[in-house]
Design a protein around this motif. Structure first.
Motif, mmCIF file in Angstrom:
data_model
loop_
_atom_site.group_PDB
_atom_site.id
_atom_site.type_symbol
_atom_site.label_atom_id
_atom_site.label_comp_id
_atom_site.label_asym_id
_atom_site.label_seq_id
_atom_site.Cartn_x
_atom_site.Cartn_y
_atom_site.Cartn_z
ATOM 1 N N PRO A 151 -43.616 53.104 58.066
ATOM 2 C CA PRO A 151 -42.919 52.426 56.960
ATOM 3 C C PRO A 151 -42.780 50.918 57.170
ATOM 4 O O PRO A 151 -42.924 50.139 56.221
ATOM 5 C CB PRO A 151 -41.544 53.122 56.933
ATOM 6 C CG PRO A 151 -41.780 54.465 57.545
ATOM 7 C CD PRO A 151 -42.804 54.208 58.611
ATOM 8 N N THR A 152 -42.520 50.502 58.405
ATOM 9 C CA THR A 152 -42.402 49.070 58.692
ATOM 10 C C THR A 152 -43.745 48.381 58.534
ATOM 11 O O THR A 152 -43.834 47.267 57.997
ATOM 12 C CB THR A 152 -41.847 48.848 60.102
ATOM 13 O OG1 THR A 152 -40.589 49.521 60.221
ATOM 14 C CG2 THR A 152 -41.656 47.372 60.405
ATOM 15 N N TRP A 153 -44.806 49.023 58.976
ATOM 16 C CA TRP A 153 -46.178 48.510 58.810
ATOM 17 C C TRP A 153 -46.472 48.247 57.342
ATOM 18 O O TRP A 153 -47.014 47.195 56.971
ATOM 19 C CB TRP A 153 -47.147 49.528 59.407
ATOM 20 C CG TRP A 153 -48.617 49.258 59.268
ATOM 21 C CD1 TRP A 153 -49.355 48.347 59.963
ATOM 22 C CD2 TRP A 153 -49.539 49.941 58.408
ATOM 23 N NE1 TRP A 153 -50.682 48.419 59.596
ATOM 24 C CE2 TRP A 153 -50.823 49.393 58.649
ATOM 25 C CE3 TRP A 153 -49.407 50.979 57.482
ATOM 26 C CZ2 TRP A 153 -51.959 49.836 57.980
ATOM 27 C CZ3 TRP A 153 -50.543 51.425 56.807
ATOM 28 C CH2 TRP A 153 -51.805 50.856 57.058
ATOM 29 N N GLN A 154 -46.074 49.188 56.484
ATOM 30 C CA GLN A 154 -46.305 49.017 55.047
ATOM 31 C C GLN A 154 -45.512 47.831 54.493
ATOM 32 O O GLN A 154 -46.041 47.018 53.728
ATOM 33 C CB GLN A 154 -45.907 50.297 54.298
ATOM 34 C CG GLN A 154 -46.826 51.482 54.550
ATOM 35 C CD GLN A 154 -46.368 52.710 53.785
ATOM 36 O OE1 GLN A 154 -45.222 53.164 53.927
ATOM 37 N NE2 GLN A 154 -47.245 53.255 52.960
ATOM 38 N N ILE A 155 -44.244 47.752 54.891
ATOM 39 C CA ILE A 155 -43.384 46.682 54.384
ATOM 40 C C ILE A 155 -43.867 45.312 54.852
ATOM 41 O O ILE A 155 -43.908 44.350 54.075
ATOM 42 C CB ILE A 155 -41.919 46.932 54.786
ATOM 43 C CG1 ILE A 155 -41.330 47.994 53.862
ATOM 44 C CG2 ILE A 155 -41.085 45.652 54.747
ATOM 45 C CD1 ILE A 155 -39.977 48.478 54.237
ATOM 46 N N TYR A 156 -44.266 45.210 56.114
ATOM 47 C CA TYR A 156 -44.757 43.929 56.619
ATOM 48 C C TYR A 156 -45.964 43.455 55.808
ATOM 49 O O TYR A 156 -46.069 42.275 55.439
ATOM 50 C CB TYR A 156 -45.135 44.032 58.097
ATOM 51 C CG TYR A 156 -43.976 43.967 59.064
ATOM 52 C CD1 TYR A 156 -42.657 43.894 58.612
ATOM 53 C CD2 TYR A 156 -44.186 43.972 60.434
ATOM 54 C CE1 TYR A 156 -41.602 43.833 59.500
ATOM 55 C CE2 TYR A 156 -43.130 43.900 61.335
ATOM 56 C CZ TYR A 156 -41.844 43.835 60.859
ATOM 57 O OH TYR A 156 -40.792 43.769 61.741
#
Length: 548
Positions: A248-253
């Motif tokens: 999820p963090t990868w997507q948001i970044y």
């Protein structure tokens, strides 16, 4: 001169002034930067344009760039934007709104804070920062110690190092934990005398509880990113190596980067523990043209932490005979993860704290390099805290970058002398030994494990003392760094560890104009005062992002 030539000359002169007007110039500063060769250079004027450095020099540049927008630095010290080579951005952002327990000195004090914090909260109560080494008993607490304050809702409190959780009985009940529950490989459940779980879950045993903890929403992750960015920019940190991001963090970044709303520069490492690791790897290396986001490495965990006795040692813990810590992955599994990372062109950055973990990780790197290559990817060992002296040269021969956190030494020194014997301490927090052999040390803080203040890290690296200037000459002071080398570890060498030494880490022509103004000269003041340094302004790509 013909009329045509006069008009052409006038137009050319006008365009020259127009071009000059696009320049910006900050002067009347005491500037420091490193050169690519590692020399420390001073200057009083910095010229930049389109977010990048044009020149550094003396006040004569005011005449050369007479039409440039001028900023008076008011005799403040100017440094390149600082780089933290190991932190946890979302964890920091979340920590800023969770129960903060870093400076607590007893279970009772934690209980009182927990009671107040829980008054206007519903659902899971989440906090971080406790450290039993700071309590009078130095003993791990139990679920019963929390039940006295909150028993109707689950409570999960992470140890300061992030390698153990302390939970109440409600949390264990929701997770179905009982006396028959077995710890997974690479984890430990501490137990009471009657065999019941005590409420302390170490390393991979944490997942028995965490799997039931509500996942943060997209909105919460974005808010955490913004909060962390604001906090770090105020500390003069313009770039962070984010040590292990999930899907999820990868997507948001990537979404935020595409929208040009990243609050700071992030070099992100994919978490090898994420079930979607290969999905992220298959998407390929990510790097934007403005260098706000780079994703080209994988964070792998080999062992736990020293404070929770999860760091994997060759010999027993001095204060727990028969216990050698926890290897979270076998050497075979490490080699598989390295091969997977290298297959997609990603470097492997591996957490290793204990001497056994460091030895095993070095063996795994060596074997993998022989089988598949990958040696030139600037692979790293994160922490490299306890290394046998015979293994230190292997970092250099294998091209492994020691990514180390100076403040860990001064935070850990008293505990480390209890956990380890004299032989084990020989290669402990050995920054100077690494530099002496030609290794580049990339320095960080490991926030929110430690405070995200690089001036604390510089102070620790230079003095090996706590803020009370103890011990008097510094702890194992043969491993202390010079001011220039400490500064280099938080700037140019940190940039090198992220393949960014031609973009970041110093104020050289063509690099991004990331710089900070501070209130004192860290190269000339009494070393005892370095940690007191205050950031006055932070500039990112030639734009002011923070002003005190």
């Amino acid at each position: 001169m013909t009329l045509y030539k006069l008009i052409a000359a006038s137009l050319l002169l006008g365009s020259s002034f127009s071009a000059l007007a696009e320049f910006e110039l900050i002067h009347n500063v005491k500037g420091y930067t490193l050169t690519r060769q590692g020399d420390l250079k001073t200057f009083s004027t910095l010229v930049f344009k389109d977010g990048k450095v044009v020149r550094t020099g003396d006040e004569g540049l005011l005449k050369s760039y007479s039409q440039a927008k001028k900023i008076d630095g008011k005799q403040h010290v100017l440094l390149p934007g600082l780089i933290d080579a190991h932190g946890h951005v979302i964890g920091l952002g979340q920590n800023l709104v969770q129960l903060e327990l870093r400076n607590t000195r007893s279970k009772a004090e934690i209980g009182e804070q927990l009671s107040r914090f829980a008054q206007d909260k519903s659902g899971w109560i989440i906090g971080r920062g406790w450290n039993q080494e700071n309590w009078p008993t130095k003993q791990f607490p139990t679920a019963a110690d929390l039940d006295k304050y909150v028993s109707d809702r689950p409570v999960i409190l992470s140890r300061v190092d992030g390698h153990a959780v302390w939970v109440n009985s409600k949390a264990m009940a929701l997770a179905g934990i009982n006396s028959n529950t077995k710890a997974p490989a690479g984890g430990e459940i501490l137990r009471l005398a009657n065999g019941e779980p005590s409420g302390i879950f170490i390393d991979k045993a944490e997942e028995l509880i965490r799997v039931h903890q509500p996942k943060p929403s997209k909105e919460q992750l974005n808010a955490a990113l913004d909060a962390a960015g604001k906090h770090l920019l105020a500390l003069g940190i313009t770039s962070v190596h984010d040590a292990g991001i999930d899907y999820p963090t990868w997507q948001i970044y990537k979404e935020r980067d595409a929208a040009h709303t990243m609050p700071m520069r992030i070099f992100a490492m994919l978490s090898a523990a994420d079930p979607k690791l290969e999905t992220m790897l298959q998407a390929g290396v990510y790097k934007d043209q403005q260098d706000f986001l780079s994703i080209r490495s994988v964070k792998i965990y080999a062992d736990g932490a020293l404070g929770s006795r999860g760091a994997a040692l060759i010999d027993d813990y001095a204060d727990r005979p028969g216990h050698k810590g926890l290897m979270l992955e076998s050497q075979e599994k490490l080699e598989q993860l390295f091969e997977l990372s290298f297959k997609y062109g990603f470097s492997a950055n591996t957490h290793a704290i204990g001497d056994m973990a460091n030895h095993t990780v070095l063996d795994a790197y060596e074997n993998t390099f022989k089988k598949t290559g990958g040696k030139l990817l600037r692979n790293r060992i994160e922490h490299a805290q306890i290394v046998t002296p015979a293994d230190i040269p292997r970092f250099k021969s294998l091209g492994i970058i020691p990514s180390m956190q100076p403040v860990h030494a001064t935070s850990d020194m008293h505990m480390a002398e209890q956990r380890l014997n004299a032989m084990q301490l020989q290669g402990a927090y050995a920054w100077q030994s690494f530099l002496n052999q030609g290794s580049k040390v990339a320095a960080g803080s490991d926030f929110p494990v430690e405070l995200a203040n690089i001036f604390d890290g510089l102070y620790a690296a230079i003095t090996r003392m706590d803020h009370n200037q103890q011990p008097e000459l510094g702890w194992r002071n043969n491993e202390a760094l010079s001011r220039k080398d400490a500064f280099k570890a938080f700037s140019l060498d940190a940039a090198y560890a992220a393949h960014q030494e031609f973009k970041l880490g110093s104020l050289e022509q063509g690099k991004w104009a990331d710089f900070i103004l501070i209130d004192q000269d860290i190269f000339t003041i009494d070393a005892a005062d370095i940690y007191k340094t205050q950031v006055l302004e932070t500039w990112l790509a030639g734009e002011q992002k923070y002003k005190r």
